[in-house]
Design an enzyme around this catalytic site. Structure first.
Site, mmCIF file in Angstrom:
data_model
loop_
_atom_site.group_PDB
_atom_site.id
_atom_site.type_symbol
_atom_site.label_atom_id
_atom_site.label_comp_id
_atom_site.label_asym_id
_atom_site.label_seq_id
_atom_site.Cartn_x
_atom_site.Cartn_y
_atom_site.Cartn_z
ATOM 1 N N GLU A 5 45.387 33.832 28.685
ATOM 2 C CA GLU A 5 45.201 35.333 28.792
ATOM 3 C C GLU A 5 46.313 35.953 29.820
ATOM 4 O OE1 GLU A 5 44.209 37.999 27.940
ATOM 5 O OE2 GLU A 5 42.106 38.077 28.433
ATOM 6 N N ASP A 6 46.687 37.287 29.472
ATOM 7 C CA ASP A 6 47.710 37.750 30.238
ATOM 8 C C ASP A 6 47.166 38.266 31.592
ATOM 9 O OD1 ASP A 6 45.874 39.650 29.349
ATOM 10 O OD2 ASP A 6 47.219 40.840 28.405
ATOM 11 N N ASP B 198 40.952 41.295 34.838
ATOM 12 C CA ASP B 198 40.838 42.602 35.920
ATOM 13 C C ASP B 198 39.344 42.305 36.130
ATOM 14 O OD1 ASP B 198 41.114 45.043 36.506
ATOM 15 O OD2 ASP B 198 41.031 45.890 34.529
ATOM 16 N N PHE C 254 47.903 49.304 37.570
ATOM 17 C CA PHE C 254 47.969 48.992 36.233
ATOM 18 C C PHE C 254 49.252 48.788 35.600
ATOM 19 C CE2 PHE C 254 47.902 49.758 31.512
ATOM 20 C CZ PHE C 254 46.722 49.166 31.315
ATOM 21 N N ARG D 26 55.129 46.389 25.347
ATOM 22 C CA ARG D 26 54.952 45.303 25.422
ATOM 23 C C ARG D 26 56.196 44.133 25.713
ATOM 24 N NH1 ARG D 26 49.501 43.891 24.159
ATOM 25 N NH2 ARG D 26 48.682 45.663 22.638
HETATM 26 P P1 IMP Z 1 38.664 42.436 31.901
HETATM 27 O O1 IMP Z 1 37.800 42.070 30.799
HETATM 28 O O2 IMP Z 1 38.611 43.801 32.584
HETATM 29 O O3 IMP Z 1 39.139 41.311 32.792
HETATM 30 O O4 IMP Z 1 40.327 42.971 31.279
HETATM 31 C C1 IMP Z 1 41.081 42.131 30.455
HETATM 32 C C2 IMP Z 1 42.176 42.639 29.556
HETATM 33 O O5 IMP Z 1 41.968 44.032 30.026
HETATM 34 C C3 IMP Z 1 43.351 42.135 29.638
HETATM 35 O O6 IMP Z 1 43.255 41.133 28.479
HETATM 36 C C4 IMP Z 1 44.239 43.398 29.247
HETATM 37 O O7 IMP Z 1 44.268 43.351 27.710
HETATM 38 C C5 IMP Z 1 43.466 44.503 29.889
HETATM 39 N N1 IMP Z 1 44.076 44.903 30.887
HETATM 40 C C6 IMP Z 1 43.357 44.969 32.333
HETATM 41 N N2 IMP Z 1 44.373 45.153 33.191
HETATM 42 C C7 IMP Z 1 45.678 45.411 32.681
HETATM 43 C C8 IMP Z 1 46.760 45.859 33.179
HETATM 44 O O8 IMP Z 1 46.949 46.240 34.297
HETATM 45 N N3 IMP Z 1 47.818 46.342 32.197
HETATM 46 C C9 IMP Z 1 47.473 46.154 30.897
HETATM 47 N N4 IMP Z 1 46.375 45.589 30.280
HETATM 48 C C10 IMP Z 1 45.200 45.579 31.258
#
Ligand code: IMP
Length: 183
Positions: free
Chosen positions: A98-99, A102, A151, A164
């Site tokens: 995963e990238d 959050d 962000f 990207r």
């Molecule tokens: P989560 O479900 O809130 O943990 O979000 C995960 C997904 O939200 C990641 O795989 C990203 O695609 C997106 N995301 C969360 N924070 C960021 C950020 O700071 N920049 C870009 N994408 C984000």
């Protein structure tokens, strides 16, 4: 593209160094066993392609796409599978790539979904972790960098599909959807 050198949180060189370290940790953890990388589209593509080249293991890769932010910088909580894995994962050793974690909602959902398909094991590697924003408890098995509540874009991460391709990770100005000005 404008402003690409501004407000860099992590340089390409710092990321490359850490990705190699992570690959060594993962290689040691799997002890020569075959691993199936589950790359979460689209943000993890750059990270997964760098990471897999440093893994000293037999490696397969497959891809999943799940719904995320769309054009907002906030998480809705709803997770939907847009593209599923190509084949069965029963009995396989899975590593989700995963990238960023959050709120944790995406990975919480993905892990539960994949575990129900009976893999031999399931671990998660994330390049970035924003623990301050968790809505559900989630601790990745391997993590590149913990970052504050910014962000961020670049190295695969986007805002509205932009940025990207930046080699480093940059902080985005949340109101303007632009990179932070210098200073
Ligand atoms: P989560 O479900 O809130 O943990 O979000 C995960 C997904 O939200 C990641 O795989 C990203 O695609 C997106 N995301 C969360 N924070 C960021 C950020 O700071 N920049 C870009 N994408 C984000």
């Amino acid at each position: 593209m404008k402003n690409i050198n501004r407000e860099e949180l992590l340089s390409a060189a710092e990321i490359a160094r850490r990705v190699k370290e992570l690959a060594a940790e993962i290689t040691a953890a799997y002890g020569g066993r075959r691993v199936l990388l589950v790359c979460v589209l689209k943000g993890a593509v750059v990270f997964a392609s760098d990471l897999m080249r440093y893994l000293d293991l037999p490696v397969e890769i497959d891809f999943m796409a799940v719904s995320s932010y769309g054009s907002e910088t906030a998480t809705s909580g709803a997770v939907r599978i847009l593209k599923d894995l190509d084949s069965s994962i029963q009995g396989k050793e899975l590593l989700i790539v995963e990238d960023i974690v959050d709120t944790g909602l995406t990975l919480d959902y993905l892990c539960k979904n994949l575990l129900s398909r009976k893999p031999a094991s399931l671990k998660v590697v994330t390049l970035l972790d924003k623990p301050a924003r968790r809505k559900v408890e989630f601790i990745p098995d391997f993590c590149g960098f913990e970052i504050p509540d910014y962000f961020v874009v670049g190295y695969g991460l986007d805002y509205n599909q932009d940025y990207r391709q930046l080699p480093g990770i940059h902080i985005l100005h949340p109101e303007k959807g632009e990179l932070q000005p210098e200073g």
